[in-house]
Design a protein around this motif. Structure first.
Motif, PDB file in Angstrom:
ATOM      1  N   UNK A 120      19.757   1.827 -16.700  1.00 12.80           N
ATOM      2  CA  UNK A 120      19.632   0.233 -16.546  1.00 12.80           C
ATOM      3  C   UNK A 120      19.455  -0.032 -14.912  1.00 12.80           C
ATOM      4  N   UNK A 121      20.238   0.576 -14.228  1.00 14.34           N
ATOM      5  CA  UNK A 121      20.142   0.304 -12.663  1.00 14.34           C
ATOM      6  C   UNK A 121      18.613   0.799 -12.222  1.00 14.34           C
ATOM      7  N   UNK A 122      18.040   1.949 -12.575  1.00 18.47           N
ATOM      8  CA  UNK A 122      16.891   2.197 -11.996  1.00 18.47           C
ATOM      9  C   UNK A 122      15.861   1.294 -12.687  1.00 18.47           C
ATOM     10  N   UNK A 123      15.790   1.036 -13.958  1.00 18.58           N
ATOM     11  CA  UNK A 123      15.053   0.171 -14.670  1.00 18.58           C
ATOM     12  C   UNK A 123      14.987  -1.249 -13.930  1.00 18.58           C
ATOM     13  N   UNK A 124      16.024  -1.910 -13.636  1.00 18.95           N
ATOM     14  CA  UNK A 124      16.087  -2.870 -13.008  1.00 18.95           C
ATOM     15  C   UNK A 124      15.488  -3.049 -11.593  1.00 18.95           C
ATOM     16  N   UNK A 125      15.783  -1.932 -10.636  1.00 13.01           N
ATOM     17  CA  UNK A 125      15.204  -1.893  -9.319  1.00 13.01           C
ATOM     18  C   UNK A 125      13.556  -1.733  -9.583  1.00 13.01           C
ATOM     19  N   UNK A 126      13.061  -0.953 -10.346  1.00 10.70           N
ATOM     20  CA  UNK A 126      11.614  -0.909 -10.658  1.00 10.70           C
ATOM     21  C   UNK A 126      10.897  -2.256 -11.260  1.00 10.70           C
ATOM     22  N   UNK A 127      11.504  -2.882 -12.125  1.00  9.06           N
ATOM     23  CA  UNK A 127      11.174  -4.134 -12.825  1.00  9.06           C
ATOM     24  C   UNK A 127      11.174  -5.218 -11.536  1.00  9.06           C
ATOM     25  N   UNK A 128      12.246  -5.288 -10.646  1.00 11.86           N
ATOM     26  CA  UNK A 128      12.186  -6.158  -9.583  1.00 11.86           C
ATOM     27  C   UNK A 128      11.098  -5.898  -8.718  1.00 11.86           C
ATOM     28  N   UNK A 129      10.693  -4.730  -8.393  1.00  8.60           N
ATOM     29  CA  UNK A 129       9.457  -4.663  -7.300  1.00  8.60           C
ATOM     30  C   UNK A 129       8.120  -5.141  -8.274  1.00  8.60           C
ATOM     31  N   UNK A 130       8.031  -4.456  -9.459  1.00  7.23           N
ATOM     32  CA  UNK A 130       6.833  -4.706 -10.092  1.00  7.23           C
ATOM     33  C   UNK A 130       6.535  -5.988 -10.377  1.00  7.23           C
ATOM     34  N   UNK A 131       7.707  -6.946 -10.805  1.00  8.31           N
ATOM     35  CA  UNK A 131       7.423  -8.252 -11.137  1.00  8.31           C
ATOM     36  C   UNK A 131       6.989  -8.945  -9.891  1.00  8.31           C
ATOM     37  N   UNK A 132       7.476  -8.999  -8.600  1.00  5.65           N
ATOM     38  CA  UNK A 132       7.062  -9.367  -7.403  1.00  5.65           C
ATOM     39  C   UNK A 132       5.534  -8.980  -7.334  1.00  5.65           C
ATOM     40  N   UNK A 133       5.154  -7.805  -7.436  1.00  6.61           N
ATOM     41  CA  UNK A 133       3.838  -7.327  -7.241  1.00  6.61           C
ATOM     42  C   UNK A 133       2.777  -8.097  -8.374  1.00  6.61           C
ATOM     43  N   UNK A 134       3.486  -8.237  -9.382  1.00  7.03           N
ATOM     44  CA  UNK A 134       2.568  -8.768 -10.617  1.00  7.03           C
ATOM     45  C   UNK A 134       2.322 -10.497 -10.351  1.00  7.03           C
ATOM     46  N   UNK A 135       3.534 -10.893  -9.838  1.00  3.79           N
ATOM     47  CA  UNK A 135       3.255 -12.383  -9.378  1.00  3.79           C
ATOM     48  C   UNK A 135       2.549 -12.547  -8.254  1.00  3.79           C
TER      49      UNK A 135
ATOM     50  N   UNK B 100       0.745  -1.348   0.102  1.00  6.60           N
ATOM     51  CA  UNK B 100      -0.011   0.045   0.221  1.00  6.60           C
ATOM     52  C   UNK B 100       0.777   1.233   0.075  1.00  6.60           C
ATOM     53  N   UNK B 101       1.956   1.317   0.763  1.00  3.47           N
ATOM     54  CA  UNK B 101       3.014   2.298   0.572  1.00  3.47           C
ATOM     55  C   UNK B 101       3.796   2.295  -0.513  1.00  3.47           C
ATOM     56  N   UNK B 102       4.367   1.159  -0.968  1.00  2.00           N
ATOM     57  CA  UNK B 102       5.512   1.132  -1.699  1.00  2.00           C
ATOM     58  C   UNK B 102       4.951   1.165  -3.299  1.00  2.00           C
ATOM     59  N   UNK B 103       3.770   0.562  -3.715  1.00  4.56           N
ATOM     60  CA  UNK B 103       3.297   0.975  -4.968  1.00  4.56           C
ATOM     61  C   UNK B 103       3.087   2.287  -5.480  1.00  4.56           C
ATOM     62  N   UNK B 104       2.336   3.141  -4.589  1.00  2.00           N
ATOM     63  CA  UNK B 104       2.323   4.421  -5.429  1.00  2.00           C
ATOM     64  C   UNK B 104       3.619   5.114  -5.237  1.00  2.00           C
ATOM     65  N   UNK B 105       4.166   4.817  -4.510  1.00  2.00           N
ATOM     66  CA  UNK B 105       5.616   5.466  -4.447  1.00  2.00           C
ATOM     67  C   UNK B 105       6.651   5.131  -5.321  1.00  2.00           C
TER      68      UNK B 105
ATOM     69  N   UNK C 150       5.549   4.323  -8.392  1.00  2.00           N
ATOM     70  CA  UNK C 150       4.873   4.896  -9.506  1.00  2.00           C
ATOM     71  C   UNK C 150       5.204   6.317  -9.599  1.00  2.00           C
ATOM     72  N   UNK C 151       5.337   6.828  -8.359  1.00  2.00           N
ATOM     73  CA  UNK C 151       5.438   8.481  -8.247  1.00  2.00           C
ATOM     74  C   UNK C 151       7.008   8.728  -8.766  1.00  2.00           C
ATOM     75  N   UNK C 152       8.019   7.948  -7.972  1.00  2.00           N
ATOM     76  CA  UNK C 152       9.263   7.959  -8.485  1.00  2.00           C
ATOM     77  C   UNK C 152       9.884   7.665  -9.997  1.00  2.00           C
ATOM     78  N   UNK C 153       8.735   6.688 -10.670  1.00  2.00           N
ATOM     79  CA  UNK C 153       8.760   6.878 -12.348  1.00  2.00           C
ATOM     80  C   UNK C 153       8.548   7.784 -12.737  1.00  2.00           C
ATOM     81  N   UNK C 154       7.225   8.417 -12.284  1.00  2.00           N
ATOM     82  CA  UNK C 154       6.645   9.787 -13.008  1.00  2.00           C
ATOM     83  C   UNK C 154       7.708  10.900 -12.753  1.00  2.00           C
ATOM     84  N   UNK C 155       8.445  11.060 -11.710  1.00  2.00           N
ATOM     85  CA  UNK C 155       9.405  12.092 -11.657  1.00  2.00           C
ATOM     86  C   UNK C 155      10.608  11.968 -12.392  1.00  2.00           C
TER      87      UNK C 155
END
Length: 681
Positions: free
Chosen positions: A484-499, A455-460, A462-467
């Motif tokens: 590449x480092x930023x994309x890897x960190x974001x993909x790691x989180x959202x891959x877990x969320x999507x799973x 609930x805290x991490x997902x909108x946050x 998304x916010x930093x991606x928008x920023x």
């Protein structure tokens, strides 16, 4: 061997080669070559008694007035012939085309130099090589200054600037080869020229000795002819000695002919032959007035002067002025043609100057309005490059404004480059600031990538991606790495969320499979003809469909397919569209009744009322539009379409009003049940 180069004088700041309207011959003036020890033997040459344009025999006309231009063109011819006489291969320079080196790129200049050094005689390409070198040096210097400004603008120190150019290295190698060949050629030529000069000086001395000798005149004349033949075969001499040697020779030859008055028959026979030959040359020179190729005509005139000087002796004194006058007048006529040609060329140069001034103005306009956008600036850079090419291809300009035009052009280009570099320098500073901002977002993404607090991490996240998207470019050398480092960190989180979501969606996919089976059964359903029975069956299908629950978002199209088939079957049963909608709405009512939620019923009432208001607004708008067609027939297609839309919205309004009525009834019934339950309690 001294340095064999000279700076071209007829250039536009070293880049444009213009023809001087009074001095420059159509032929090329070569690079100054090393003296072949003329000074060592010059003192042995008698000072010529006459200073006429040709042989001493023409001295008869020395006191005749002659224009400076005529003197100058004859001097040009003599100088050029002296150069050609030094080596027969020198004459080839007249036939090697002088290309527009000013319009060539650095690479093309190197290629042209390579071609000349490889395929042509070294003594015939001196002017060409000199012109190519001057153009190359000027353009390379401009190119180097441009690179240096870019280096400094990117943060470098001027003292550290180095630039390795393949074109410059290739040019230096070929030019060095040319100089070696040229030095070797003149080294070999020097001894021969010295020897030949000495032979000719000895012949002159022998010619002197023929006068007042005590021997038979026929024997003396025979010796004279032998000396003439020896003179013709003596070979070339240094160009700086050429004219003096020939004038001295002709001076003493004239003295010998005067000596021949003792044997007038022999002298007159020679005079007659020489006159015939010179008249032929005069006629050929006069005919050159009709030669359309001015360059070819002038070269032919040079040849005629050479023959006049080297191959033909004097004529009788009483005919010398007349025959020389005709030959001189033909030369003057050629000079006049050249002057007229140069005047026409000046007009062309003036037009070229206008073009170049327009180019300079255009470059300055861009330079003083450099954009602050990278893409737009790249377009401006292309525009300036096109203008630079246009400048070089515009042709020569008047000699008097060569340096001024070239300097103005370089200043305009330099101004643009500096303003462009200033933009990129400021942009680099901004990019470094952007880099720090993105590093901060990267650190935050790395801290959140393994968070369990969705609930805290997902909108946050998304916010930093928008920023991140709002932050501009960073220096290119960091761009790929940090992204590449930023994309890897974001993909790691959202891959877990999507799973996790995929696990939750398994039930939705099961519901989809059930609805798909229900849809297949509906497709195979056939009406029996019993309306009540068929209607009851359809209601069962609709009720079953509602109970099957949620399905994945990307599979919702199946609901449309189901409703489309149900609507078609209801129409076959004679159920109107409104009745069909209310029938399906009955299922919605049942869901609301089961939920026993005032909030859900309230939200549904708000939704229906909004739809009612929208329908009323559409009807009012269409009816207002219809007033514009008050005088139009109802058969008008536009009128029919408006009326059709009004009827459609009215039907929709009735349906929504009926739904609202049912909802109100449901609410009242629920309220009564609550009151009854309360009384019982």
């Amino acid at each position: 061997m001294q340095e064999n180069e000279q700076k071209l004088q007829e250039t536009e700041g070293g880049t444009e080669h213009n023809v001087d309207t009074t001095k420059t011959p159509l032929e090329e003036s070569p690079i100054s070559e090393p003296n072949t020890s003329e000074a060592a033997v010059q003192e042995n040459i008698e000072s010529p008694i006459t200073a006429t344009e040709d042989n001493s025999e023409e001295k008869t006309g020395e006191d005749s007035p002659k224009s400076e231009e005529s003197d100058r063109v004859i001097e040009e011819i003599e100088e050029s012939n002296a150069e050609d006489a030094e080596d027969v291969d020198n004459q080839k320079r007249h036939h090697i085309p002088m290309l527009d080196y000013h319009a060539m790129s650095l690479e093309n200049l190197v290629g042209e130099l390579q071609r000349l050094v490889k395929n042509e005689k070294v003594q015939a390409i001196s002017k060409h090589v000199s012109s190519i070198k001057y153009e190359f040096d000027q353009k390379f210097q401009e190119f180097l200054e441009h690179k240096k400004e870019e280096f400094i603008a990117s943060g470098g120190n001027e003292i550290d600037f180095r630039y390795n150019s393949v074109s410059k290295r290739q040019f230096n190698e070929v030019f060095s080869e040319f100089r070696e060949k040229r030095d070797q050629y003149y080294k070999q030529l020097e001894q021969n020229l010295k020897s030949n000069l000495q032979k000719r000086l000895e012949i002159i001395e022998q010619l002197k000795g023929l006068v007042n000798v005590d021997e038979d005149i026929n024997t003396t004349y025979k010796n004279f002819k032998e000396l003439q033949e020896n003179w013709r075969n003596a070979g070339p001499v240094p160009r700086n000695s050429y004219n003096d040697v020939w004038r001295t020779y002709h001076h003493h030859m004239e003295i010998f002919y005067d000596f021949l008055h003792l044997n007038r028959e022999l002298r007159d026979l020679d005079f007659k032959h020489n006159l015939e030959e010179k008249l032929k040359l005069v006629e050929r020179a006069e005919a050159l007035a009709n030669e359309p190729d001015l360059g070819k005509a002038f070269r032919e005139l040079q040849t005629l002067h050479k023959i006049w000087k080297e191959d033909i002796g004097p004529v009788a004194k009483e005919q010398r002025e007349e025959v020389w006058g005709r030959f001189s007048n033909a030369t003057k006529a050629m000079h006049q043609r050249r002057q007229e040609h140069y005047q026409e060329m000046e007009k062309v140069y003036e037009k070229n100057l206008e073009k170049k001034e327009e180019v300079i103005t255009s470059i300055l306009s861009i330079a003083n309005n450099v954009t602050n956008n990278h893409r737009a600036l790249q377009q401006q850079i292309k525009e300036v490059e096109v203008l630079r090419d246009t400048f070089f291809k515009a042709g020569k300009v008047p000699q008097k404004v060569n340096e001024q035009t070239w300097s103005a052009f370089k200043d305009a280009v330099r101004t643009f480059n500096r303003n462009k570099n200033s933009f990129y320098k400021n942009q680099k500073k901004e990019q470094l600031e952007n880099l720090e901002k993105k590093k901060a977002l990267l650190e935050l993404a790395l801290a959140l990538k393994d968070s369990d607090d969705r609930e805290m991490a997902t909108p946050e996240m998304k916010r930093i991606q928008s920023e991140w998207k709002k932050i501009g470019h960073v220096p290119r050398r960091y761009s790929d790495k940090i992204w590449n480092e930023f994309k890897t960190a974001c993909n790691h989180y959202f891959d877990q969320l999507h799973a996790e979501k995929n696990e939750a969606q398994k039930g939705e996919y099961e519901n989809f499979e059930k609805k798909n089976a229900c849809l297949e059964r509906l497709k195979s359903f056939q009406l029996t003809g019993n309306t009540e029975k068929d209607l009851a069956t359809l209601k069962k299908f609709m009720s079953e469909w509602k109970t099957l629950g949620r399905i994945p978002y990307n599979k919702r199209h199946i609901n449309g397919k189901f409703n489309k088939i149900v609507d078609a079957l209801l129409r076959k049963l004679g159920v109107s569209r409104q009745e069909s909608e209310l029938l399906k709405y009955g299922d919605k009512m049942q869901e609301l009744a089961k939920s026993d939620s005032d909030i859900a019923i309230g939200n549904e009432r708000i939704f229906i009322r909004r739809k009612i208001d929208e329908s009323k607004a559409e009807i009012r708008q269409l009816e207002n539009n219809l007033q514009f067609f008050s005088h139009a027939s109802e058969d008008n297609p536009v009128v029919r379409e408006v009326i059709k839309n009004i009827d459609k919205h009215k039907e929709s309004l009735e349906t929504w009003q009926a739904k609202l009525k049912k909802l109100n009834i449901l609410k009242n019934n629920l309220n009564k049940e609550e009151e009854a339950s309360a009384e019982e309690e």
